[in-house]
Design an enzyme around this catalytic site. Structure first.
Site, PDB file in Angstrom:
ATOM      1  NE  ARG A 109      -3.890   0.480   1.886  1.00 49.52           N
ATOM      2  CZ  ARG A 109      -5.255   0.603   2.506  1.00 49.52           C
ATOM      3  NH1 ARG A 109      -5.359   1.109   3.515  1.00 49.52           N
ATOM      4  NH2 ARG A 109      -5.999   0.004   1.876  1.00 49.52           N
ATOM      5  CG  HIS A 136      -8.252  -0.058  -2.897  1.00 50.71           C
ATOM      6  ND1 HIS A 136      -7.585  -1.116  -2.644  1.00 50.71           N
ATOM      7  CD2 HIS A 136      -8.994   0.325  -1.780  1.00 50.71           C
ATOM      8  CE1 HIS A 136      -7.758  -1.340  -1.258  1.00 50.71           C
ATOM      9  NE2 HIS A 136      -8.646  -0.875  -0.614  1.00 50.71           N
ATOM     10  CD  GLN A 139     -12.971  -2.595  -0.624  1.00 49.60           C
ATOM     11  OE1 GLN A 139     -12.027  -2.355   0.218  1.00 49.60           O
ATOM     12  NE2 GLN A 139     -14.149  -3.121  -0.450  1.00 49.60           N
ATOM     13  CG  ASP A 225     -13.612   5.852  -1.070  1.00 52.91           C
ATOM     14  OD1 ASP A 225     -13.597   5.816   0.141  1.00 52.91           O
ATOM     15  OD2 ASP A 225     -12.779   5.915  -1.615  1.00 52.91           O
ATOM     16  CB  CYS A 265     -14.078   0.663  -0.015  1.00 58.55           C
ATOM     17  SG  CYS A 265     -13.189   2.340   0.235  1.00 58.55           S
ATOM     18  NE  ARG A 293      -9.708  -5.499   0.466  1.00 58.29           N
ATOM     19  CZ  ARG A 293      -9.005  -4.721   0.782  1.00 58.29           C
ATOM     20  NH1 ARG A 293      -9.797  -3.557   1.605  1.00 58.29           N
ATOM     21  NH2 ARG A 293      -7.740  -4.494   0.952  1.00 58.29           N
TER      22      ARG A 293
END
Ligand code: CP
Ligand code: NVA
Length: 310
Positions: A109, A136, A139, A225, A265, A293
């Site tokens: 990340r 991402h 996700q 988001d 998310c 996830r």
């Protein structure tokens, strides 16, 4: 780079896999999830080690990868910028050469996608994108899997993106292109999806709307988001003003199909990008989405390390 290194399969963007590979991964994630729910031990990754590198904060990504790797019999090394030489300017290429001689798979990340790409180009082992400024993919893997669990195939469906043209939005766009659904996008002016990052083969897979309510009309899934992603904190005040009409509320959900799902998310800010009544309401599947996830990433690590099962 050694000959043959480019044959390693990485997962750096959603578009790294074909639709047929996703079909396999979604089936596989369902099998792995069912076994987990039945307390069946499944440890195909004994003696394999995952290195996780976090240059930004995380709850879900950290726990889902770490728990998932241990459940599959492997072990995990966790590195952050603050407690490794990454924070003291060791070149990313050197870090990749060293770390990938000692572990079997790496999850990163970080900020710029170019940093992830540079690591992957010098890695002897598969590299997974655990979030960058641009994408991402893990996700969206979980989000599409969650949609399929709840509603069946996502092909031909409409997904409404309300909010920032960020890493999540870019990845949804790649998913729409590959998996054959339509993405309705509504962002405030100045926060549109970067055409370069969201480039698609099929331009018909995306439709943009000035008003978020219009984007939600007829949607099978409404998703949003945070207004300010990690790394953009300096823009927070301006974003709070610009995004004020892009809060997913009951009216937007009412404009979508009656059976529309809501996803986020997480982490979420109730009263900003989503009303509490929506995220905590009956159409919200955010907790399944978060749990998934782990299941999809177990399928992903198995696929990258062992290949197809069966
Ligand atoms: N959704 C997500 O990636 O959460 P974390 O930032 O907690 O990992
Ligand atoms: N767009 C958000 C996602 C967090 C999981 C961010 O990058 O901070």
């Amino acid at each position: 780079m050694k000959p043959g290194m480019s044959l390693i399969k990485h997962y750096l963007q959603f578009k790294d896999f074909r639709a047929e590979e996703y079909a396999y991964l979604f089936e596989r994630a369902a099998t792995i999830k069912t076994r987990f729910k039945n307390y069946e031990k499944y440890t195909p990754l004994v003696d394999r080690t995952l290195a996780m590198i976090f240059e930004k904060a995380s709850t879900r990504t950290r726990v889902s990868f770490e728990a998932g790797m241990y459940q599959m019999g492997g072990s995990v090394v966790n590195l952050t910028t603050g407690d490794s030489q990454l924070g003291r300017a060791e070149p990313i290429e050197d870090s990749a050469r060293v770390i990938s001689r000692m572990v079997d798979i790496v999850m990163i990340r970080t900020y710029e996608q170019t940093k992830l790409d540079a690591f992957a180009a010098h890695s002897r082992v598969p590299v997974i994108n655990g979030l960058t400024n641009e994408y991402h993919p893990c996700q969206i893997l979980a989000d599409v899997f969650t949609f399929i669990e709840q509603r069946g195939s996502i092909k031909g469906k409409v997904v409404a993106w309300v909010g920032d043209g960020n890493n999540m939005a870019n990845t949804w766009l790649q998913a729409a292109d590959i998996l054959g659904f339509t993405l309705h996008v509504s962002t405030p002016g100045g926060y549109e999806i970067d055409a370069k990052l969201g480039s698609v083969n099929n331009p018909a897979c995306v439709k943009t709307f000035n008003h978020p309510m219009e984007a939600c009309e007829g949607a099978h899934l409404v998703t949003t988001d945070v207004w300010t992603s990690m790394g953009y904190e300096a823009e927070n005040d301006a974003r709070m003003k610009a995004f004020v009409d892009w809060c997913v509320d009951r009216d937007m959900m009412a404009a979508a199909r009656p059976d529309a799902l809501f996803m986020h998310c997480l982490p979420a800010h109730r009263g900003e990008e989503v009303e509490a009544e929506v995220i905590d309401g009956p159409q919200s599947v955010v907790w399944d989405e978060a749990e998934n996830r782990m299941h999809v990433q177990k399928a992903l690590m198995e696929y990258l390390l062992i290949g197809r099962i069966g």
